[in-house]
Motif scaffolding. Structure first.
Motif, short mmCIF file in Angstrom:
data_model
loop_
_atom_site.label_atom_id
_atom_site.label_comp_id
_atom_site.label_asym_id
_atom_site.label_seq_id
_atom_site.Cartn_x
_atom_site.Cartn_y
_atom_site.Cartn_z
N ARG A 16 0.83 -1.20 0.00
CA ARG A 16 0.00 0.00 0.00
C ARG A 16 0.87 1.26 0.00
O ARG A 16 1.83 1.38 0.74
CB ARG A 16 -0.91 0.01 1.23
N GLU A 19 -4.22 5.63 0.76
CA GLU A 19 -5.62 5.22 0.77
C GLU A 19 -6.46 6.33 1.39
O GLU A 19 -6.01 7.02 2.29
CB GLU A 19 -5.76 3.93 1.60
N TYR A 24 -7.54 3.60 -3.50
CA TYR A 24 -6.49 2.78 -2.92
C TYR A 24 -5.34 2.76 -3.92
O TYR A 24 -5.55 2.48 -5.11
CB TYR A 24 -7.01 1.37 -2.68
#
Length: 129
Positions: A16, A19, A24
């Motif tokens: 990641r 977000e 995302y």
């Protein structure tokens, strides 16, 4: 449910980058170059231009600081943006560090990186956000 929805829900692990409640961003696990990042809306829509107008606008604003962070973290001339949408039926954009137009050639071989390399790239980009 698409693979991207499973990634967003945490059912499939990802690296990641950012977000919020609508988007995302994560590293592409089949990158063209190091730092290749995908940004997907959390609402599944197959085609990019079927996405609601307000979401399209917010998408670019969400992508802007990520692109700047990638540009600082990964040596490149700039960050290119591409929307292809053939691989997964869930609208997504590619942010790709580029030095030439060929760096956005999706028909060429993808990099194979180790988890350690992905984590290092992720940390470098996050440090610039």
């Amino acid at each position: 449910m698409t693979i991207f929805s499973k990634i967003i829900k945490g059912e499939i692990p990802s690296y990641r980058i950012a977000e919020n409640d609508r988007f995302y961003a994560f590293l592409d696990i089949f990158p063209l170059v190091k730092g290749h990042t995908l940004i997907v809306p959390k609402v599944e829509t197959d085609k990019f231009f079927d996405v609601a107008d307000d979401l399209l606008q917010e998408w670019l604003l969400f992508a802007k600081p990520i692109a700047r962070a990638i540009e600082k973290a990964i040596p490149c001339n700039r960050v290119g943006l591409s929307v292809v949408g053939l691989e997964v039926p869930h609208a997504h954009m590619h942010l790709v560090p580029i030095n030439s137009a060929d760096d956005l050639n999706f028909t060429r071989s993808k990099l194979k990186l180790s988890p350690e390399e992905f984590r290092g790239i992720q940390e470098s980009i996050l440090a610039q956000l």
